[in-house]
Design a protein around this motif. Structure first.
Motif, PDB file in Angstrom:
ATOM      1  N   GLU A   1      55.861  18.019  40.767  1.00 28.60           N
ATOM      2  CA  GLU A   1      56.686  17.068  40.893  1.00 28.60           C
ATOM      3  C   GLU A   1      55.942  16.099  41.688  1.00 28.60           C
ATOM      4  OE1 GLU A   1      60.695  16.166  43.453  1.00 28.60           O
ATOM      5  OE2 GLU A   1      60.682  17.454  41.609  1.00 28.60           O
TER       6      GLU A   1
ATOM      7  N   PHE B   1      56.185  10.460  37.451  1.00 29.72           N
ATOM      8  CA  PHE B   1      57.595  10.719  38.413  1.00 29.72           C
ATOM      9  C   PHE B   1      57.156   9.780  39.587  1.00 29.72           C
ATOM     10  CE2 PHE B   1      59.723  12.602  42.086  1.00 29.72           C
ATOM     11  CZ  PHE B   1      60.624  12.849  41.503  1.00 29.72           C
TER      12      PHE B   1
ATOM     13  N   ASN C   1      59.786  14.350  34.985  1.00 22.76           N
ATOM     14  CA  ASN C   1      59.539  15.214  36.287  1.00 22.76           C
ATOM     15  C   ASN C   1      59.197  16.733  35.667  1.00 22.76           C
ATOM     16  OD1 ASN C   1      59.760  17.198  38.256  1.00 22.76           O
ATOM     17  ND2 ASN C   1      61.514  16.482  39.116  1.00 22.76           N
TER      18      ASN C   1
ATOM     19  N   TYR D   1      65.022  13.761  36.301  1.00 25.82           N
ATOM     20  CA  TYR D   1      64.005  12.803  35.767  1.00 25.82           C
ATOM     21  C   TYR D   1      64.552  11.343  36.506  1.00 25.82           C
ATOM     22  CZ  TYR D   1      63.444  15.995  32.148  1.00 25.82           C
ATOM     23  OH  TYR D   1      63.179  17.408  31.470  1.00 25.82           O
TER      24      TYR D   1
END
Length: 646
Positions: free
Chosen positions: A252, A258, A265, A290
């Motif tokens: 992430e 992201f 994500n 997300y």
């Protein structure tokens, strides 16, 4: 009392863990068959864990030591616990070894507790927040109940009341550490992770190897699904790999999509696949969602469609199309999970089964089918840019030392400058080279990343047939995407070639003394690592050596090398164009500007296009070939200056 209760607790926990293991294995085996080496994989697993996995974990040295203490301490303590308290082996040596193992585990637990006191945003919370307490419960309780066996305290010390309390705490620790490994909870990653390392779908990654080429579909097998439409369509060891996720959020933290606020994500994506494996919803997920999508909206089971136009699904299509396939997530994952493979597998289903490729994706695939290039240009115009260069055609000669692969940058006016510079360098070094000319087709990279495996394989087969007609020692290209496909993905279809990126080849020419070059006297230069050259192929030094060869001292960005931020141009991302809060190339240019560099050196047509598309203040974008070619002109003047000075 403990002499009676402890063996019961230990073997009950082991029996429940075994039942959970069988259940978990049953969930994984819902996936499609995959070839694995059962005994060889199990035999290789300890080394893969201790060396390959810890090579990634060790990038965070503090947590690496923490993991060694907690993980290593637990494994040793668990084995000794079974021997000393399960089977009742009366050995003070074993008892003291058990005390030492639990003490080491306790020290590691202290570090875990400190990390969890105020965890960074990338770490999942929820059940993971109880992990330090469970580690303490196991290590402290086992330490205390072992003191009499080590002769430190008399048997029966503390009476029934203390024994009952210790038995309860031991049960808590056993429950999390044994039962939780196979039934669910934070320790699930230990059981699934060990088997994932043993039966990894890319065993070539271990022992210092590299494996980044996408695996081909057997398009002649009518029984095989076209990509992955349901979790059950994944291979069983892919499902196992999803279950190994430790939710650390390293993926992430590195994901450009992201960071840009696009609805992706990679950690959440893997956890949604775990939901699909066991069935349910993502309501219990306790990590970052997300961007723009609250938790609780996704769910399904192993036989349900992963993506739906309407209704609840495991994943939204925009999540899959946000990926730039940069492999930053894969590079950072301490469990060595293959996120990109899974994303492309799901894209294949959307593209080939449903034709659902967003924005200009469908147009690009139609262009490839009609004109063999994504821009839809007249194939006969591929060589128009070089009308004044008199480039040798390999079809006229039959052989050459180097085959120069132009790539579809040949249709782009900006990249034609790079190609002209590269031709100038090759001629200055008196390299025997030739081109395919209009016989060259698109390498198929963008088709494959957009999920159109059929078009990719068609283009690859035709290119391989064309290349088979001629003799050459090397292929050189200034396009890392073509470089990667030709080098790593054509072999599965029968095309085996020695392929070099132009920066690698130029640095070799420099090292061989085949280029007379002046020295750089311009401004500060930084270098942007292309994903498909760096993370995909491990080439970080050659471009820097080429720049060093003309006197450039590269000013490195904060994120460079294997942690370089993607430009946003890979994986068909500019074509699918999923909106976010900001643009990935804008973020990268901000990092470039932060170095104070006047010029950013690049080695990829996609990177050039994305970075030059940044609006506002930015460094000048120049390809390595352009920088080197400019010093060819400076060489004679430089030599005269040196002679006068002497």
């Amino acid at each position: 009392m403990l002499d009676v209760v402890l063996p019961i607790l230990i073997f009950a926990a082991l029996a429940l863990a075994l039942a959970g293991a069988l259940r978990r294995i049953g969930l994984w085996r819902q996936g499609r068959a995959a070839p694995v080496q059962l005994l060889a994989g199990l035999a290789a697993m300890p080394r893969r864990y201790l060396v390959d996995l810890h090579h990634v974990v060790a990038r965070d040295k503090v947590f690496a030591n923490t993991h060694v203490a907690t993980g290593g301490g637990f494994v040793l303590a668990a084995l000794l616990l079974i021997a000393v308290h399960g089977f009742g082996l009366e050995s003070r040596v074993l008892a003291w070894a058990l005390l030492a193992a639990t003490a080491v585990m306790f020290v590691g637990a202290l570090r875990v507790a400190a990390r969890r006191k105020d965890p960074p945003a990338r770490l999942s919370r929820g059940p993971w927040m109880r992990l330090p307490k469970s580690l303490f419960a196991f290590s402290v309780s086992v330490f205390l109940v072992t003191l009499p066996a080590a002769g430190v305290l008399p048997a029966g010390f503390g009476g029934w009341a203390l024994a009952a309390v210790l038995a309860l705490v031991v049960a808590w620790g056993l429950g999390e550490m044994f039962f939780g490994m196979t039934w669910g909870g934070p320790m699930k990653h230990a059981f699934a992770g060990a088997l994932h390392l043993a039966f990894h779908r890319r065993p070539e990654r271990f022992g210092g190897g590299r494996s980044t080429g996408l695996k081909p579909l057997d398009l002649n097998d009518a029984s095989a699904p076209l990509g992955v439409g349901k979790p059950v369509d994944f291979t069983w060891n892919q499902l196992l790999g999803f279950d190994a996720c430790v939710q650390c959020g390293r993926c992430e933290a590195m994901c450009p999509a992201f960071a840009a606020g696009q609805p992706l994500n990679p950690k959440k994506l893997i956890q949604d696949m775990v939901v699909g494996l066991a069935g349910g919803t993502d309501a219990a997920y306790a990590g970052s969602p997300y961007p723009g999508m609250p938790v609780g909206e996704h769910g399904g089971d192993v036989h349900s469609p992963i993506v739906l136009r309407e209704g609840r699904a495991l994943v939204d299509a925009d999540t899959l199309w946000s990926c730039t396939t940069c492999r930053a997530c894969v590079e950072e994952c301490p469990m060595m999970i293959e996120h990109v493979d899974a994303i492309v597998d799901m894209r294949r289903h959307l593209t080939m089964e449903h034709g659902n490729t967003p924005n200009k994706g469908g147009e690009v695939l139609e262009n490839l089918a009609a004109t063999d290039n994504p821009g839809g240009f007249d194939p006969a115009s591929r060589m128009n840019w070089a009308a004044d260069l008199d480039l040798p055609l390999i079809s006229a000669r039959g052989s050459a030392e180097v085959l120069l692969w132009l790539g579809d940058g040949a249709f782009d006016m900006r990249n034609q400058r790079t190609l002209r510079a590269l031709v100038k360098v090759l001629r200055a070094a008196k390299v025997d080279f030739a081109v395919l000319g209009n016989d060259e087709l698109d390498s198929g990279d963008v088709a494959r990343r957009l999920g159109d495996e059929a078009t990719f394989q068609s283009l690859a087969a035709r290119n391989i047939a064309t290349l088979a007609q001629y003799r050459f020692e090397h292929i050189v290209t200034c396009d890392p995407h073509s470089f990667h496909v030709l080098k790593n993905e054509y072999p599965a279809l029968g095309g085996h070639y020695d392929v070099s990126h132009h920066s690698t080849y130029i640095s070799q020419l420099m090292a061989a003394g085949r280029l007379a070059l002046g020295q750089w006297s311009g401004g500060k230069v930084t270098y942007h690592d292309p994903c498909y050259l760096g993370r995909y192929n491990g080439e970080y030094e050659a471009p820097r050596n080429a720049l060093k060869g003309i006197g450039i001292k590269v000013v490195e960005m904060e994120r460079s090398g294997f942690r370089s931020r993607c430009c946003g141009g890979g994986g068909g991302a500019p074509i699918t164009d999923i909106p976010g809060k900001q643009r990935i190339p804008d973020m990268r240019m901000a990092e470039i500007n932060a170095t104070g560099a006047d010029i950013v050196a690049v080695g990829c047509p996609q990177c050039t296009a994305m970075l030059e598309g940044v609006v506002g203040e930015r460094a000048e974008v120049l390809d390595i070939a352009e920088l080197v070619a400019a010093q060819l002109a400076a060489a004679p003047a430089q030599r005269v200056k040196e002679e006068v000075t002497a």
